[in-house]
Motif scaffolding. Structure first.
Motif, PDB file in Angstrom:
ATOM      1  N   ARG A   1      67.910   7.668 -22.262  1.00 43.77           N
ATOM      2  CA  ARG A   1      67.897   6.259 -22.653  1.00 43.77           C
ATOM      3  C   ARG A   1      66.512   5.701 -22.390  1.00 43.77           C
ATOM      4  O   ARG A   1      65.882   6.010 -21.385  1.00 43.77           O
ATOM      5  N   ILE A   2      66.093   4.845 -23.281  1.00 49.35           N
ATOM      6  CA  ILE A   2      64.754   4.291 -23.171  1.00 49.35           C
ATOM      7  C   ILE A   2      64.835   2.769 -23.182  1.00 49.35           C
ATOM      8  O   ILE A   2      65.540   2.186 -24.004  1.00 49.35           O
ATOM      9  N   LEU A   3      64.115   2.154 -22.268  1.00 49.78           N
ATOM     10  CA  LEU A   3      63.988   0.706 -22.230  1.00 49.78           C
ATOM     11  C   LEU A   3      62.522   0.384 -22.022  1.00 49.78           C
ATOM     12  O   LEU A   3      61.866   0.947 -21.147  1.00 49.78           O
TER      13      LEU A   3
ATOM     14  N   GLY B   1      65.381  -1.714 -26.384  1.00 51.60           N
ATOM     15  CA  GLY B   1      66.068  -0.457 -26.107  1.00 51.60           C
ATOM     16  C   GLY B   1      67.437  -0.654 -25.512  1.00 51.60           C
ATOM     17  O   GLY B   1      68.164  -1.575 -25.869  1.00 51.60           O
ATOM     18  N   GLU B   2      67.787   0.206 -24.559  1.00 47.14           N
ATOM     19  CA  GLU B   2      69.110   0.226 -23.946  1.00 47.14           C
ATOM     20  C   GLU B   2      69.030  -0.200 -22.487  1.00 47.14           C
ATOM     21  O   GLU B   2      68.298   0.389 -21.700  1.00 47.14           O
TER      22      GLU B   2
ATOM     23  N   ASP C   1      71.015  -0.404 -19.209  1.00 50.33           N
ATOM     24  CA  ASP C   1      72.195   0.138 -18.550  1.00 50.33           C
ATOM     25  C   ASP C   1      71.871   0.486 -17.104  1.00 50.33           C
ATOM     26  O   ASP C   1      70.812   0.118 -16.593  1.00 50.33           O
ATOM     27  N   LEU C   2      72.775   1.167 -16.462  1.00 47.52           N
ATOM     28  CA  LEU C   2      72.619   1.540 -15.057  1.00 47.52           C
ATOM     29  C   LEU C   2      71.283   2.229 -14.790  1.00 47.52           C
ATOM     30  O   LEU C   2      70.633   1.978 -13.774  1.00 47.52           O
ATOM     31  N   HIS C   3      70.854   3.071 -15.711  1.00 46.84           N
ATOM     32  CA  HIS C   3      69.635   3.851 -15.506  1.00 46.84           C
ATOM     33  C   HIS C   3      68.356   3.070 -15.779  1.00 46.84           C
ATOM     34  O   HIS C   3      67.321   3.350 -15.184  1.00 46.84           O
ATOM     35  N   THR C   4      68.431   2.096 -16.687  1.00 45.40           N
ATOM     36  CA  THR C   4      67.220   1.379 -17.092  1.00 45.40           C
ATOM     37  C   THR C   4      67.122  -0.029 -16.514  1.00 45.40           C
ATOM     38  O   THR C   4      66.050  -0.636 -16.564  1.00 45.40           O
TER      39      THR C   4
ATOM     40  N   ALA D   1      69.313  -2.803 -27.924  1.00 43.59           N
ATOM     41  CA  ALA D   1      70.277  -2.005 -28.678  1.00 43.59           C
ATOM     42  C   ALA D   1      71.619  -1.892 -27.965  1.00 43.59           C
ATOM     43  O   ALA D   1      72.658  -1.722 -28.612  1.00 43.59           O
ATOM     44  N   TYR D   2      71.603  -1.977 -26.638  1.00 43.43           N
ATOM     45  CA  TYR D   2      72.824  -1.775 -25.858  1.00 43.43           C
ATOM     46  C   TYR D   2      72.659  -2.457 -24.516  1.00 43.43           C
ATOM     47  O   TYR D   2      71.567  -2.465 -23.947  1.00 43.43           O
ATOM     48  N   CYS D   3      73.748  -3.020 -23.997  1.00 47.74           N
ATOM     49  CA  CYS D   3      73.721  -3.642 -22.677  1.00 47.74           C
ATOM     50  C   CYS D   3      75.073  -3.430 -22.014  1.00 47.74           C
ATOM     51  O   CYS D   3      76.100  -3.819 -22.569  1.00 47.74           O
TER      52      CYS D   3
END
Length: 118
Positions: A4-6, A24-25, A27-30, A57-59
């Motif tokens: 995943r890229i942010l 980008g996305e 999430d927990l990782h970004t 793109a995603y949250c």
């Protein structure tokens, strides 16, 4: 490891506003990437902040928590905070959980910056 890229950048906008661009996305990782930029962004009565989510793109819930923390920071600093460019899906999630009643939301960064003038 995640693929995943942010990308998060902050720039000075007109009227002393900081514009945080989120691409980008989220999430927990970004989410820590966005947290770091928000922590480095000045908040204050004369230092409003606009978070541009138009290219998000995603949250997930972790990303929403980062946005809530930004809101709390803005409240504590008596700063104006706008979220701009939410997708239809994210807008629906915000409505379901009641965050549309908490955040100042504008369709675009330009409209958020215009709202600061008024």
């Amino acid at each position: 490891m995640t693929d995943r890229i942010l990308t998060v950048t902050s720039q000075a906008g007109p009227s002393g506003a900081s514009v945080v661009n989120v691409i980008g996305e989220l999430d927990l990782h970004t989410a820590p990437d966005l947290s770091r930029v928000i922590e480095a962004t000045p908040f204050g009565p004369g230092e409003p902040v606009v978070i541009d989510l138009s290219r998000l793109a995603y949250c997930d819930s972790t990303g929403i928590t980062v946005l809530i923390n930004a809101y709390r920071r803005a409240e504590a600093a008596e700063a104006r905070l706008f979220l701009a460019g939410l997708s239809d899906d994210l807008t629906r999630v915000f409505r379901i959980i009641g965050l549309d009643q908490v955040f100042a939301i504008q369709p675009s960064v330009e409209q958020a910056l215009d709202a600061l003038k008024g």
